[in-house]
Motif scaffolding. Structure first.
Motif, PDB file in Angstrom:
ATOM      1  N   ILE A 119      40.479  72.299  -2.813  1.00  0.00           N
ATOM      2  CA  ILE A 119      39.201  71.841  -3.155  1.00  0.00           C
ATOM      3  C   ILE A 119      38.260  71.438  -2.216  1.00  0.00           C
ATOM      4  O   ILE A 119      37.065  71.991  -1.699  1.00  0.00           O
ATOM      5  N   ALA A 120      38.692  70.552  -1.182  1.00  0.00           N
ATOM      6  CA  ALA A 120      37.856  69.825  -0.159  1.00  0.00           C
ATOM      7  C   ALA A 120      37.608  71.004   0.707  1.00  0.00           C
ATOM      8  O   ALA A 120      36.549  70.929   1.317  1.00  0.00           O
ATOM      9  N   ALA A 121      38.593  71.788   1.160  1.00  0.00           N
ATOM     10  CA  ALA A 121      38.495  72.986   2.160  1.00  0.00           C
ATOM     11  C   ALA A 121      37.542  74.174   1.675  1.00  0.00           C
ATOM     12  O   ALA A 121      37.329  74.897   2.174  1.00  0.00           O
ATOM     13  N   LEU A 149      38.248  62.463   6.607  1.00  0.00           N
ATOM     14  CA  LEU A 149      39.411  63.433   6.040  1.00  0.00           C
ATOM     15  C   LEU A 149      39.828  62.454   4.692  1.00  0.00           C
ATOM     16  O   LEU A 149      40.720  61.466   5.013  1.00  0.00           O
ATOM     17  N   ASN A 150      39.203  62.663   3.447  1.00  0.00           N
ATOM     18  CA  ASN A 150      39.911  61.902   2.562  1.00  0.00           C
ATOM     19  C   ASN A 150      39.199  62.690   1.364  1.00  0.00           C
ATOM     20  O   ASN A 150      38.184  62.374   0.790  1.00  0.00           O
ATOM     21  N   THR A 151      40.238  63.288   0.407  1.00  0.00           N
ATOM     22  CA  THR A 151      39.762  64.041  -0.489  1.00  0.00           C
ATOM     23  C   THR A 151      39.123  63.415  -1.686  1.00  0.00           C
ATOM     24  O   THR A 151      38.177  63.860  -2.259  1.00  0.00           O
ATOM     25  N   TYR A 152      39.513  61.930  -1.990  1.00  0.00           N
ATOM     26  CA  TYR A 152      39.010  61.356  -3.082  1.00  0.00           C
ATOM     27  C   TYR A 152      37.618  61.261  -2.783  1.00  0.00           C
ATOM     28  O   TYR A 152      36.693  61.493  -3.627  1.00  0.00           O
ATOM     29  N   TYR A 153      37.291  60.655  -1.717  1.00  0.00           N
ATOM     30  CA  TYR A 153      35.861  60.352  -1.253  1.00  0.00           C
ATOM     31  C   TYR A 153      34.900  61.788  -1.129  1.00  0.00           C
ATOM     32  O   TYR A 153      33.886  61.768  -1.481  1.00  0.00           O
ATOM     33  N   MET A 154      35.717  62.711  -0.559  1.00  0.00           N
ATOM     34  CA  MET A 154      34.873  63.895  -0.116  1.00  0.00           C
ATOM     35  C   MET A 154      34.629  64.552  -1.540  1.00  0.00           C
ATOM     36  O   MET A 154      33.451  65.279  -1.690  1.00  0.00           O
ATOM     37  N   LEU A 155      35.454  64.417  -2.620  1.00  0.00           N
ATOM     38  CA  LEU A 155      35.231  65.157  -3.693  1.00  0.00           C
ATOM     39  C   LEU A 155      34.776  64.376  -4.947  1.00  0.00           C
ATOM     40  O   LEU A 155      34.018  64.946  -5.926  1.00  0.00           O
ATOM     41  N   VAL A 156      34.868  63.034  -4.816  1.00  0.00           N
ATOM     42  CA  VAL A 156      34.279  62.411  -5.986  1.00  0.00           C
ATOM     43  C   VAL A 156      33.204  61.692  -5.774  1.00  0.00           C
ATOM     44  O   VAL A 156      32.197  61.429  -6.475  1.00  0.00           O
ATOM     45  N   GLU A 157      33.069  60.562  -4.577  1.00  0.00           N
ATOM     46  CA  GLU A 157      32.017  59.842  -4.208  1.00  0.00           C
ATOM     47  C   GLU A 157      31.732  60.053  -2.874  1.00  0.00           C
ATOM     48  O   GLU A 157      31.684  59.064  -2.048  1.00  0.00           O
ATOM     49  N   PRO A 158      31.000  61.584  -2.298  1.00  0.00           N
ATOM     50  CA  PRO A 158      30.773  61.777  -1.097  1.00  0.00           C
ATOM     51  C   PRO A 158      29.822  60.856  -0.441  1.00  0.00           C
ATOM     52  O   PRO A 158      29.827  60.995   0.771  1.00  0.00           O
ATOM     53  N   ASP A 159      28.941  60.360  -1.438  1.00  0.00           N
ATOM     54  CA  ASP A 159      27.957  59.306  -0.671  1.00  0.00           C
ATOM     55  C   ASP A 159      28.400  58.247  -0.515  1.00  0.00           C
ATOM     56  O   ASP A 159      27.435  57.313  -0.164  1.00  0.00           O
ATOM     57  N   TYR A 160      29.561  57.485  -0.670  1.00  0.00           N
ATOM     58  CA  TYR A 160      30.095  56.300  -0.863  1.00  0.00           C
ATOM     59  C   TYR A 160      31.232  55.978  -0.125  1.00  0.00           C
ATOM     60  O   TYR A 160      32.151  55.113  -0.159  1.00  0.00           O
ATOM     61  N   GLY A 201      43.079  70.541   8.298  1.00  0.00           N
ATOM     62  CA  GLY A 201      42.135  70.790   9.402  1.00  0.00           C
ATOM     63  C   GLY A 201      40.961  71.385   8.858  1.00  0.00           C
ATOM     64  O   GLY A 201      39.917  70.862   9.022  1.00  0.00           O
ATOM     65  N   ARG A 202      41.176  72.425   7.870  1.00  0.00           N
ATOM     66  CA  ARG A 202      39.911  73.204   7.359  1.00  0.00           C
ATOM     67  C   ARG A 202      39.141  72.344   6.324  1.00  0.00           C
ATOM     68  O   ARG A 202      37.951  72.387   5.974  1.00  0.00           O
ATOM     69  N   ALA A 203      40.150  71.305   5.611  1.00  0.00           N
ATOM     70  CA  ALA A 203      39.259  70.341   4.693  1.00  0.00           C
ATOM     71  C   ALA A 203      38.527  69.423   5.380  1.00  0.00           C
ATOM     72  O   ALA A 203      37.703  68.695   5.007  1.00  0.00           O
ATOM     73  N   GLN A 204      38.973  68.793   6.832  1.00  0.00           N
ATOM     74  CA  GLN A 204      38.277  67.916   7.316  1.00  0.00           C
ATOM     75  C   GLN A 204      36.956  68.181   7.448  1.00  0.00           C
ATOM     76  O   GLN A 204      36.415  69.359   7.844  1.00  0.00           O
ATOM     77  N   ALA A 205      36.108  67.297   7.291  1.00  0.00           N
ATOM     78  CA  ALA A 205      34.523  67.064   7.653  1.00  0.00           C
ATOM     79  C   ALA A 205      34.189  67.382   8.978  1.00  0.00           C
ATOM     80  O   ALA A 205      35.013  67.019   9.931  1.00  0.00           O
ATOM     81  N   GLU A 206      33.183  67.941   9.373  1.00  0.00           N
ATOM     82  CA  GLU A 206      32.801  68.292  10.756  1.00  0.00           C
ATOM     83  C   GLU A 206      32.789  67.117  11.518  1.00  0.00           C
ATOM     84  O   GLU A 206      33.090  66.983  12.721  1.00  0.00           O
ATOM     85  N   ASP A 207      32.602  65.857  10.923  1.00  0.00           N
ATOM     86  CA  ASP A 207      32.362  64.607  11.777  1.00  0.00           C
ATOM     87  C   ASP A 207      33.904  63.894  11.934  1.00  0.00           C
ATOM     88  O   ASP A 207      33.973  62.858  12.482  1.00  0.00           O
ATOM     89  N   GLY A 208      34.776  64.720  11.222  1.00  0.00           N
ATOM     90  CA  GLY A 208      36.092  64.092  11.372  1.00  0.00           C
ATOM     91  C   GLY A 208      36.663  63.339  10.116  1.00  0.00           C
ATOM     92  O   GLY A 208      37.838  63.089  10.179  1.00  0.00           O
TER      93      GLY A 208
END
Lengths: 651, 651
Positions: free
Chosen positions: B59-61, B118-129, B109-116
């Motif tokens: 999902i993150a990817a 990589l944590n699916t909980y924060y990327m998917l649940v609390e992206p701003d935090y 690698g594909r899930a990793q954000a551009e700035d490096g």
């Protein structure tokens, strides 16, 4: 139907106490505890959690401004204090104290609503939500305690004011609860009202009081489950969460409050121990009054379950802090348990009702175990500090565990949940009520308590006097003060294996007992002397092998008193002591030590300390004299380890 | 600075294993656990809590629709699986498995954000935090596990893809955290990243990786306290409550996460055990790399505290479920403890680092105790079921207690919090990495594990081969396969009290040990044979008298293996067994029993059952043959009681 002598107003003065042991305690209650608790109820104690209990009634009466403060069962603290006062006035008349009590009673009357309702929490906090949460909020429980107090106060003083208040309250409860369609089919989450209604029936003789008790007892645990219905209804009321909404019933279900099934289907003691004790007390009392053999059988099954599988040697009960509850058979941890003072007091109440139901020493043995051990351990020797939880072992590794904070290392001045201190006070103030019962033809002596008893056996008035230094000495002299033909039954304690008896110096054969009682029938003359001799060697008590935590260890008991080791006498690390099986005990009575107790001394061994956590060398030992003191008196000489179960020595 | 042979890419093939005991376990991991856990990560196991861990990355990817599911540390399950695969491929090359791993790595690698990031909980649940709750949310912990996996995968396969992903992730972490004013002065609530960064430094040699590890270790527990600051800040963010907001840190304060003071001031092991083990591992590793004697001293104090006061005989750790934590010295309850599998695994990691820091058998003795007992007990003999909590005693009264549900009576298929099974898998898959270390002139053999090792002592290449049937037999043959002058140091286990040794059949004096090692220096020739003989009598182990719960009892140990009794062999109520001190043991090796183990048999006694809870008669006993099996193999034959500590007999 049997008619126990305790029924009726003559209860107030049928037993007098001259017993050194108990008179000391009773005097402490009269002189220390009652005034202390009066201050507590009036928020006049520095450095303790305020009670606010009297103030709540003042506010409810419209005589003070402010908000309710305290637990939902705060009213019961006032009730227990009044009940204690009622008993204490029998032995220590005190006009000023009686006046204070009368004033409190008058305040209760002024606080009572016109329709008879009386509960300061609901009156002040949730006036529109009476009877909306019987599961959690102790509304009927408080009523029960107030009824008990009213009955006791009436029995001592003959004054009806308090009784009138509570009869009016009961009338309302009766209008609200019952099997009829227009009533709530509820019952108390915390039993207490049931036993109180039976006591009320004692003095009023009103069938409706008995009927209401029957209703509450029989309705418990019936389907559809009232607490389910109530919960659903409460959701529509949009009430805030209670203490019991989060982790409901501590994961124990309705067994937590013995409402998992109808009482006649309950064969195992479960749930919150104090609730269980109060319920079983009422069940036994009801079985006795109605000669209900089926209910009696249930009570006996529960008794066997508790006393053969779930009872600490101190008569402590409740193996887990979670739910303050029973757990499994033989689960008797000594350092993490609950063993609430109130639980052992509740056991005393229950045992008494079992004795009234059927005189059998098995009930009185447990009653005696409770009053000399796990109840009075809840109070220090000055009556100023109290235990809520009574550990059987205090060790250095358990101390300070964040998840074990329910176990206090020393008695506290007061508790926010102050159920135990006043409960113990009322038990001690009325301790003489547990010594005797009668049947149609027999006066039973269950407890050895110096003093005298007056009773009617059939129509024959009887008076006996006991003289002795129990529990420190087992020589009991009983003088018959009245003439007549009647049975006198004396309990031969189960712990006494070589009891002897004589009447007027003539030896009596003691082996032919009736349910553990030596029953003497003759034409008694005033001045007849009965002597009972219960030798009191120091006994080593072994635990059932299923109680794993006590294996390889012995508890020391002399007469009815269970002993313990304290660090102050025996050094730290009491677990490192080994008591060889052949070690002999010296017993020493010291009048000036711990209010006067017998202590035990023996030559034992102590394992020599080592740095290693584990080793393959057999541990080395050095000789060490050990001293054991009565368990009830532990914790009166500062902080430190304490231990009842002592390792026997292989070394 | 010493240079352990484990550093660098040659780690992947310097030790080979032919050991029957460990090869069996390694094969189970390769053939059972890795495929099983792969299914778990992909939600392909019926009747278990879904993991969703791979799906979260999809999902993150942007390659799947849906919502994050699982714990905040769900990513770490994928990391541990990849790390296990990396180790397992060394012994069991498997192109298909490697391809699967490569695919997962590509997905990361594909899930990793551009700035490096990589944590699916924060990327998917609390992206701003991101980084808003280091105290509770395991963001940096997950990064640590991914780094460990990336390092291991690189060391085995030489492939850089995973390492590149994680180096990029570390670059970001480095930009966010540090002492500089423009950075957050935070650190992980759950240590793990620290030890991972040190492993990353192993393969990258980049000073910035070492520096970042130093920062995280040294910043821990500094004032003003970062978790205070973070909490205040979080309140302005209006975040929902976390698992740790209600009863914060289980009442243990910042000691829960070893952040109550700076690490250089910590002298006592406290708090959540796994956190402690991972932190101490990093501290020891750092002390070794930087030759920091002060830090080494702290590590040693912590080691002494843990191993002399808080360690179960199984090498289990963690006496309380509350906080899964250490409690007090000598508080070692056997039936209510935690003893998480991960905790003993963490102890293995730490012990290894202590050995690299300073070769002393006290570390290796504990390491050995852990790998043969409290770690592998976490898995059944088929690799299909797992314990999270490893009790030392299962009895009938503790079973089913609502407040003791953390103790399972049998291994489970999977856990919602699935930290232990993959952690054990990675330990077993890399077990050979714990057998040896080198210093400049010496090859140390810490563990006896049949197989061979290649290492460089200074510049001399060395190869040794071990042959034996350890841990069931103590006769060890070591063949030197290469020539040269160097020291060979062999651990003489502390449990071996009559060790003997010879070189080419010439007896060697064994009493002159260096920190518990027999150090042999000579001009070795290929074919030289060293024989070590560690007789393995059955030892009775006694506990320090301060550990009250073990008094009067012995644990049975043979070689490094701790034994237990099970109900299936010995009947119910194991607490009722008495093992007389003079009872002799028969040892029986059975290749077909429990994957091949030595069992013990002795003539003992059993206390005869009684209905009474307490009695004054000395308990009667009957003779009974008892059988003990290795503790790690308990619970493979159905439900029942189990007990390590057995009562010695007075009877």
């Amino acid at each position: 139907m049997s008619e126990p002598i305790q029924a009726g107003v003559e209860k107030s003065n049928n037993v007098t106490v001259t017993d050194v042991f108990w008179q000391t305690y009773k005097r402490i209650v009269a002189e220390q505890v009652i005034p202390y608790q009066w201050k507590a109820l009036n928020d006049a104690l520095p450095d303790t959690v305020p009670s606010h209990a009297i103030e709540n009634f003042r506010i409810a009466a419209g005589e003070a401004e402010g908000e309710f403060f305290g637990a939902v069962f705060q009213d019961s603290d006032v009730a227990k204090w009044l009940e204690t006062v009622a008993y204490s006035l029998r032995s220590f008349p005190d006009a000023e104290l009686e006046k204070t009590a009368d004033d409190v009673i008058a305040l209760l009357g002024r606080a009572q609503a016109e329709d008879g309702y009386l509960n300061t929490y609901y009156m002040l906090v949730e006036p529109d939500y009476r009877w909306s949460n019987l599961r959690d909020n102790h509304e009927l429980y408080c009523a029960g305690h107030l009824i008990e107090a009213a009955v006791a106060y009436y029995q001592t003083t003959g004054k009806r004011a308090f009784l009138d208040v509570m009869e009016k309250n009961v009338q309302l409860i009766q209008q609200v609860f019952g099997n009829e369609d227009n009533k709530l089919q509820g019952y108390p989450g915390h039993p207490e009202l049931e036993l109180a209604l039976l006591r009320l029936y004692d003095v009023t003789g009103k069938q409706e009081h008995l009927d209401l008790a029957v209703y509450f007892i029989e309705q418990r645990g019936q389907q559809p489950h009232y607490f389910d219905i109530e919960k659903e209804k409460r959701q529509t009321l949009n009430r805030p969460k209670t203490w019991n909404d989060e982790h409901t019933n501590f994961g124990l279900g309705y067994a937590y409050m013995q409402a998992h099934k109808p009482v006649r289907e309950q064969e195992e003691a479960v749930g919150h121990v104090v609730r269980a004790m109060y319920l079983y007390t009422a069940m036994a009392d009801l079985a006795q009054r109605t000669e209900d053999k089926q209910l009696q059988k249930i009570c006996d099954k529960l008794w066997e379950d508790v006393t053969r599988r779930k009872l600490y040697i101190t008569a402590g009960l409740g193996s887990a802090v979670n739910g303050e509850a029973f757990t499994n058979a033989y689960d008797l941890p000594n350092d993490s348990m609950y063993c609430e003072t109130c639980a052992s007091i509740g056991l005393v109440f229950w045992a008494k009702k079992m004795l009234e139901l059927s005189p059998d020493r098995k009930y009185a043995d447990v009653l005696e175990r409770a009053i000399y051990n796990g109840t009075i351990s809840g109070m220090d020797l000055d009556g100023k500090r109290f235990f809520y939880v009574n550990p059987l072992e205090v060790n250095m590794y358990q101390a300070g565990r964040k998840d074990q904070e329910h176990v206090k290392q020393e008695r506290q001045k007061w508790y926010a949940c102050a159920c135990c201190p006043p409960n113990l006070a009322r038990m001690i103030a009325s301790i003489e009520d547990y010594a005797y019962t009668t049947t149609g033809d027999t006066l039973y002596t269950h407890l050895y308590m110096a003093g005298s008893v007056k009773a009617n056996i059939g129509k024959v008035p009887v008076k006996l006097t006991q003289t002795h230094q129990y529990p420190w000495d087992g020589k009991i002299t009983i003088t018959v003060e009245t003439e007549g033909v009647f049975n006198l039954a004396f309990r031969i304690p189960e712990w006494s294996r070589e009891a002897a008896a004589s009447v007027n110096d003539e030896a009596i054969y003691v082996n032919d007992l009736q349910n553990g009682y030596l029953v003497l029938n003759r034409a008694w003359k005033a001045g007849d002397q009965i002597e009972l001799l219960f030798p009191m060697p120091v006994e080593r008590v072994y635990s059932n092998p299923k109680a794993g935590m006590n294996q390889g260890q012995v508890a020391l008991q002399r007469g009815p008193v269970v002993y313990c080791l304290e660090e102050t006498d025996n050094g730290a690390n009491l677990a490192g002591i080994r008591l060889p099986r052949q070690a002999a005990f010296q017993t020493i009575y010291d009048r000036d030590f711990l209010n006067g107790v017998v202590t035990l001394e023996a030559e034992a061994l102590r394992i020599t300390g080592t740095e290693n956590l584990y080793q393959t060398d057999v541990p080395k030992t050095t000789p060490r004299t050990i001293r054991a003191i009565p368990y009830f008196a532990w914790g009166n000489r500062g902080l430190g380890e304490m231990r009842i179960w002592v390792h026997e020595g292989v070394e």
